[in-house]
Design a protein around this motif. Structure first.
Motif, PDB file in Angstrom:
ATOM      1  N   ASP A  66       0.117   6.116  -5.764  1.00  0.00           N
ATOM      2  CA  ASP A  66       1.426   6.732  -5.522  1.00  0.00           C
ATOM      3  C   ASP A  66       2.354   5.716  -4.892  1.00  0.00           C
ATOM      4  N   LEU A  67       3.653   5.891  -5.145  1.00  0.00           N
ATOM      5  CA  LEU A  67       4.687   5.009  -4.615  1.00  0.00           C
ATOM      6  C   LEU A  67       5.149   5.434  -3.228  1.00  0.00           C
ATOM      7  N   THR A  68       4.931   6.690  -2.871  1.00  0.00           N
ATOM      8  CA  THR A  68       5.466   7.238  -1.627  1.00  0.00           C
ATOM      9  C   THR A  68       4.416   7.182  -0.517  1.00  0.00           C
ATOM     10  N   PRO A  69       4.598   6.318   0.490  1.00  0.00           N
ATOM     11  CA  PRO A  69       3.583   6.178   1.535  1.00  0.00           C
ATOM     12  C   PRO A  69       3.324   7.471   2.296  1.00  0.00           C
ATOM     13  N   GLU A  70       4.356   8.290   2.480  1.00  0.00           N
ATOM     14  CA  GLU A  70       4.180   9.547   3.214  1.00  0.00           C
ATOM     15  C   GLU A  70       3.221  10.480   2.481  1.00  0.00           C
ATOM     16  N   LEU A  72       0.826   9.519   0.329  1.00  0.00           N
ATOM     17  CA  LEU A  72      -0.513   8.927   0.394  1.00  0.00           C
ATOM     18  C   LEU A  72      -1.159   9.143   1.755  1.00  0.00           C
ATOM     19  N   GLU A  73      -0.389   9.064   2.814  1.00  0.00           N
ATOM     20  CA  GLU A  73      -0.945   9.261   4.152  1.00  0.00           C
ATOM     21  C   GLU A  73      -1.517  10.672   4.297  1.00  0.00           C
ATOM     22  N   LYS A  76      -4.744  10.883   2.264  1.00  0.00           N
ATOM     23  CA  LYS A  76      -5.861  10.244   2.968  1.00  0.00           C
ATOM     24  C   LYS A  76      -6.401  11.138   4.082  1.00  0.00           C
ATOM     25  N   TRP A  88      -7.471   5.103  -2.580  1.00  0.00           N
ATOM     26  CA  TRP A  88      -6.028   5.357  -2.545  1.00  0.00           C
ATOM     27  C   TRP A  88      -5.282   4.032  -2.661  1.00  0.00           C
ATOM     28  N   HIS A  90      -1.365   2.276  -2.823  1.00  0.00           N
ATOM     29  CA  HIS A  90       0.098   2.366  -2.733  1.00  0.00           C
ATOM     30  C   HIS A  90       0.675   1.370  -3.717  1.00  0.00           C
ATOM     31  N   ASP A  92       3.665   0.939  -7.348  1.00  0.00           N
ATOM     32  CA  ASP A  92       4.631   1.440  -8.318  1.00  0.00           C
ATOM     33  C   ASP A  92       3.898   1.594  -9.649  1.00  0.00           C
TER      34      ASP A  92
END
Length: 197
Positions: A66-70, A72-73, A76, A88, A90, A92
């Motif tokens: 996924d491009l969006t760190p929020e 992915l967090e 996780k 997982w 991070h 594009d």
């Protein structure tokens, strides 16, 4: 093309999770494919892991990108709470290299519609092709635009040349089941005609 962050509505990943449950049709379609094709599986634009985690819980070898760190967090954190092992990443989706092939690659929801121009779609498909096993399957979904609905919807700006529809997204931050903060975000999706697909 657009002059705003088209992913802004996904920065509040906890609210996204509350508003986006799996529907039965999606669930059955993607789970049936996973059982038919087997591992390894790549979830592109995996978000908070709404498909990634349940598939991993069933024993599949999963990677989520996924491009969006929020997003992915949150994914996780959910996987850790459930003691589920997922790779997982991070990145594009238009250009990444994982160095392995996958039997099944998918992207769900309206993720495919976030690739707003031909160059972005081509980048996504090149990346998918590079990671797809010779006998693998790539599955995605997109909404089929119904012309009569597109004409009748007055709260959406449409650009028929670019096939973009512009929305206003209301981002609500929740606390104790009541909205405590709202922000308005512009939001665009591409609606592909059958011919362009």
């Amino acid at each position: 093309m657009i002059d705003f962050d088209n992913l802004a509505g996904y920065r509040n990943a906890h609210t996204y999770d509350q508003l986006n449950d799996l529907n039965e049709t999606e669930w059955k379609f993607y789970f049936d494919l996973a059982y038919q094709l087997g591992s390894p599986i790549l979830d592109v634009a995996c978000g908070t892991g709404r498909f990634t985690i349940p598939l991993a819980e069933r024993g599949f070898d999963l990677t989520g990108v996924d491009l969006t760190p929020e997003m992915l967090e949150v994914a996780k954190q959910k996987a850790e709470r459930l003691s589920v092992n997922i790779n997982w990443v991070h990145a594009d989706a238009r250009h990444f290299e994982l160095g392995r092939k996958f039997r099944f690659i998918f992207t769900t929801g309206n993720s495919f519609q976030h690739f707003l121009d031909r160059e972005s779609v081509d980048g996504l498909l090149r990346t998918i092709y590079m990671h797809l096993d010779q006998n693998g399957v790539f599955a995605f979904e997109t909404r089929n635009p119904v012309l009569s609905l597109l004409i009748s919807e007055t709260n959406i700006e449409k650009d028929h040349k670019t096939q973009l529809e512009h929305y206003v997204f209301t981002d609500r931050k929740w606390k104790d089941e009541s909205a405590v903060n709202e922000s308005i975000q512009p939001f665009a999706l591409r609606y592909f005609s059958p011919k362009s697909l």
